[in-house]
Design an enzyme around this catalytic site. Structure first.
Site, PDB file in Angstrom:
ATOM      1  N   CYS A   2      39.461  43.226  53.047  1.00 11.30           N
ATOM      2  CA  CYS A   2      38.964  44.252  53.948  1.00 11.30           C
ATOM      3  C   CYS A   2      39.402  43.935  55.379  1.00 11.30           C
ATOM      4  CB  CYS A   2      37.446  44.314  53.884  1.00 11.30           C
ATOM      5  SG  CYS A   2      36.788  44.580  52.237  1.00 11.30           S
ATOM      6  N   ARG A  27      46.685  44.447  53.870  1.00 14.18           N
ATOM      7  CA  ARG A  27      45.643  43.696  53.180  1.00 14.18           C
ATOM      8  C   ARG A  27      45.239  44.369  51.869  1.00 14.18           C
ATOM      9  NH1 ARG A  27      41.604  40.734  56.300  1.00 14.18           N
ATOM     10  NH2 ARG A  27      42.548  39.897  58.167  1.00 14.18           N
ATOM     11  N   TRP A  74      37.867  47.569  50.106  1.00 12.75           N
ATOM     12  CA  TRP A  74      37.903  47.728  48.652  1.00 12.75           C
ATOM     13  C   TRP A  74      36.493  48.072  48.199  1.00 12.75           C
ATOM     14  CZ3 TRP A  74      41.920  47.793  45.322  1.00 12.75           C
ATOM     15  CH2 TRP A  74      43.142  47.293  45.776  1.00 12.75           C
ATOM     16  N   ASN A  98      32.953  42.510  56.441  1.00 11.62           N
ATOM     17  CA  ASN A  98      33.728  41.806  55.422  1.00 11.62           C
ATOM     18  C   ASN A  98      32.852  40.695  54.862  1.00 11.62           C
ATOM     19  OD1 ASN A  98      35.907  43.358  56.136  1.00 11.62           O
ATOM     20  ND2 ASN A  98      36.958  41.736  57.258  1.00 11.62           N
ATOM     21  N   GLY A  99      32.894  40.479  53.554  1.00 15.22           N
ATOM     22  CA  GLY A  99      32.136  39.396  52.945  1.00 15.22           C
ATOM     23  C   GLY A  99      31.063  39.910  52.013  1.00 15.22           C
ATOM     24  N   GLU A 479      45.767  20.620  39.424  1.00 13.99           N
ATOM     25  CA  GLU A 479      46.141  21.393  40.600  1.00 13.99           C
ATOM     26  C   GLU A 479      46.176  20.512  41.847  1.00 13.99           C
ATOM     27  OE1 GLU A 479      46.783  24.532  43.452  1.00 13.99           O
ATOM     28  OE2 GLU A 479      47.457  24.022  41.429  1.00 13.99           O
ATOM     29  N   LYS A 483      49.454  20.043  44.238  1.00 13.83           N
ATOM     30  CA  LYS A 483      49.463  20.330  45.678  1.00 13.83           C
ATOM     31  C   LYS A 483      50.029  19.146  46.461  1.00 13.83           C
ATOM     32  CE  LYS A 483      48.349  24.391  46.005  1.00 13.83           C
ATOM     33  NZ  LYS A 483      49.208  24.473  44.821  1.00 13.83           N
ATOM     34  N   GLU A 486      53.777  18.872  45.914  1.00  6.79           N
ATOM     35  CA  GLU A 486      54.539  19.980  46.500  1.00  6.79           C
ATOM     36  C   GLU A 486      54.822  19.788  47.979  1.00  6.79           C
ATOM     37  OE1 GLU A 486      53.638  24.206  44.386  1.00  6.79           O
ATOM     38  OE2 GLU A 486      51.918  23.251  45.340  1.00  6.79           O
ATOM     39  N   HIS A 502      44.034   5.710  27.895  1.00  7.37           N
ATOM     40  CA  HIS A 502      45.102   5.846  26.911  1.00  7.37           C
ATOM     41  C   HIS A 502      46.483   5.745  27.554  1.00  7.37           C
ATOM     42  CE1 HIS A 502      42.374   6.797  23.631  1.00  7.37           C
ATOM     43  NE2 HIS A 502      41.743   7.625  24.454  1.00  7.37           N
ATOM     44  N   LYS A 602      58.605  30.749  47.141  1.00  4.98           N
ATOM     45  CA  LYS A 602      57.286  31.354  46.942  1.00  4.98           C
ATOM     46  C   LYS A 602      57.202  32.074  45.608  1.00  4.98           C
ATOM     47  CE  LYS A 602      53.109  32.385  48.014  1.00  4.98           C
ATOM     48  NZ  LYS A 602      52.110  31.314  47.945  1.00  4.98           N
TER      49      LYS A 602
END
Length: 607
Positions: A2, A27, A74, A98-99, A479, A483, A486, A502, A602
């Site tokens: 928003c 957005r 939205w 917003n939120g 993840e 990160k 990367e 193991h 990207k």
């Protein structure tokens, strides 16, 4: 995402508000509106669909006034409507937001008992009536707002108009970003600097729990305790790239900090706050008849699929096969007609994900996409799209795209479980409420930024780092390792904590930091045993847990990052943020190119 725009100036506000909203179109939105004050009275126009619809309405029914607010939004749930579009107003107060206001149901019930009448299904409208209630008690506009703000639980950015006060514009933020622009005899408010770019180069970013009383020639900013505070005015160059980063050194950091807002935006597209229930987009198949799911993605999105596997199998008792896109179709897996393929991609153009989608489609699978680009190839070729409303993500290393993927997949898991009869409405409400709290929990974690930066100093010289987790925290460990690899170029690996003995335990010595994601859930005792094994071999433990987990770990952890108290179901979403910050600060300290790490792109559109 928003978008908010506000103006207090000397010229007609409506046309400038609409132009500001056009700059926020990137957005994504499905309704828009503006409100102004003229002759002391609030007037507004709202329209579903594109801003062109709103502009046409304002052209037919012009709005006077030099003070106003605007919004792109939205819809909270169901079909977008004028009624649910912002601004919300009762004639005394107008608000754009917003939120998510987590406690809006309690506030709404309290206000209805006092005679307030609500006209929308949104959480935002409680802000209008809460401020009005304070005005009715005789408080001045600014005092009415200041008294209302502490009662709001959640993450939010607000722009507020008060009838009879065209000399002020009020903004407030907690979690969601908000910027003030300085002009010549005019002042501006925006959810990001892009909306303000053509009007001013001088911008102040509000900090969490700040609120601002804005007049035509000055700004008075107060913190959450009501004390007057100074925030620096920064000059921005009028280029999309520089303005896009705002006050942040890198896009990646900006995008990490946008997560409270975009998580709220993503949830609001699927969440009915009044009923504490979730609604997926219309589907051309019966969700209740799905017996097996194939979830396919690449890189970070694949780890989102792994988290979803835990959620779906535990909640809905439906088997989920997960695969990396680049390997899936070469296995030529057997598929029974009527299964569901779930394909997750930020860009919606990932070649290694698109090919498996077509493979599944040719074998009579239903196709559901979780994408951030609704016009992308993956979206176009799917039966149904569950959106992630992350907005543009410029940094190559995915941050807000990942957590919004988790949010959408969590909503899907709950809806599937309900359709299968595996959970009742009470459990759905509990889980939905937990998701509604995520934006504010995310904002709390961002307050740990400085502490995490200090911890990152211990990683800069490391050659190897291990990440451990159990259950749904295991994909977050994967993840976290990705990160760090990367953007800092430090070798890192993620493991299921039970697998440490193991093989990986052979790597551990005093030179190997071990990051452990271990909320105090039913698996904590087992993970604590792994921590003790690491410490016994000289390993340096960086623990990501809650207050109880940190207390029970005691001195075994060299560093601890304390997560706020939350439902275990949503921990993977919130725990993603400290691992992002840890990787970011390590990379900055090493001097690497954070936003464009070497050898990476990207969107991978070739196989």
């Amino acid at each position: 995402m928003c978008g908010i725009i506000g103006i207090i100036g000397r010229e007609n506000a409506a046309e400038h508000l609409i132009e500001g909203l056009r700059r926020l179109e990137y957005r994504g939105y499905d309704s828009a509106g503006v409100a102004t004050i003229a002759d002391g009275a609030i007037d507004r126009r709202r329209a579903s669909g594109k801003i062109a619809n709103l502009a046409a309405q304002v052209a037919r029914e012009p709005l006077a006034g030099t003070t106003g607010i605007g919004h792109t939004r939205w819809a909270t749930h169901g079909v977008p409507s004028d009624t649910n579009a912002h601004p919300h107003s009762n004639g005394r107060v107008a608000v754009v937001h917003n939120g998510i206001i987590e406690n809006f149901q309690e506030l709404r019930g309290e206000l209805e008992k006092k005679g307030h009448t609500f006209t929308s299904d949104t959480d935002t409208e409680v802000v209008v009536h809460l401020i009005t209630e304070n005005l009715d008690r005789g408080l001045k506009a600014e005092d009415a707002v200041q008294k209302a703000l502490p009662r709001l639980q959640g993450a939010f950015a607000l722009a507020i108009l008060i009838a009879g006060r065209d000399d002020i514009l009020i903004g407030a933020r907690r979690g969601s970003p908000l910027a003030i622009g300085y002009g010549n005899g005019e002042m501006y408010l925006g959810s990001d600097a892009m909306a303000l770019a053509p009007m001013t180069q001088n911008i102040t970013y509000l900090e969490d729990d700040d609120w601002a009383l804005i007049s035509r020639d000055k700004v008075e900013i107060r913190d959450g305790a009501g004390r007057n505070v100074e925030r620096p005015i920064k000059q921005t160059a009028l280029s999309g790239a520089l303005i896009g980063k705002g006050e942040y050194r890198h896009y990646m950091l900006k995008e990490i900090y946008e997560q409270p807002q975009v998580l709220g935006d993503t949830l609001r597209a699927l969440f009915n706050p009044a009923e504490r229930s979730l609604t997926l987009p219309p589907m051309p198949f019966d969700l209740a008849k799905i017996e097996r799911i194939t979830a396919v993605a690449c890189g970070t999105a694949y780890y989102a699929c792994l988290v979803a596997k835990y959620w779906i199998e535990q909640l809905a008792h439906v088997a989920v096969d997960t695969d990396v896109g680049s390997e899936y179709r070469y296995r030529e897996p057997p598929l029974s007609p009527g299964g569901l393929g779930v394909f997750v991609s930020q860009s919606g153009e990932t070649a290694d994900t698109l090919a498996p989608l077509r493979f599944c489609k040719a074998r009579k699978q239903h196709i559901l996409a979780v994408v951030n680009s609704p016009e992308s190839a993956i979206a176009r070729e799917s039966d149904v799209v569950v959106p992630t409303l992350a907005g543009p993500e410029i940094g190559v290393a995915s941050t807000k795209a990942f957590t919004t993927q988790l949010m959408s997949l969590a909503c899907f898991a709950i809806c599937l479980a309900r359709a299968k009869g595996a959970i009742d409405s009470k459990r759905e409400a509990q889980l939905s409420t937990a998701l509604a709290e995520v934006p504010s929990r995310a904002a709390e974690v961002l307050h740990l930024d400085e502490q995490i930066r200090a911890i990152a100093e211990d990683l800069v010289q490391a050659r190897d780092v291990l990440y451990l987790g159990r259950g749904a925290s295991y994909p977050i460990a994967l993840e976290g390792a990705l990160k760090l690899k990367e953007i800092s170029y430090i070798h890192a690996e993620g493991y299921a904590a039970g697998e440490m003995k193991h093989g990986p335990i052979a790597l551990i010595d005093e030179h190997v930091p071990v990051v452990v994601i271990a909320p105090s859930d039913n698996l904590f005792d087992k993970t604590l045993s792994n921590i003790e094994q690491v410490v016994a071999r000289g390993g340096k433990v960086i623990l990501i847990s809650d207050e109880e987990g940190i207390r029970r770990t005691g001195k075994n952890a060299k560093h601890s990052i304390c997560l706020p108290k939350m439902d275990p179901f949503v921990v993977p979403i919130v725990a993603s943020i400290p691992i992002q910050l840890l990787a970011y600060h390590t990379a900055v300290l090493k001097g690497t190119d954070v936003d464009q790490p070497r050898n990476l792109a990207k969107s991978v559109t070739v196989e």
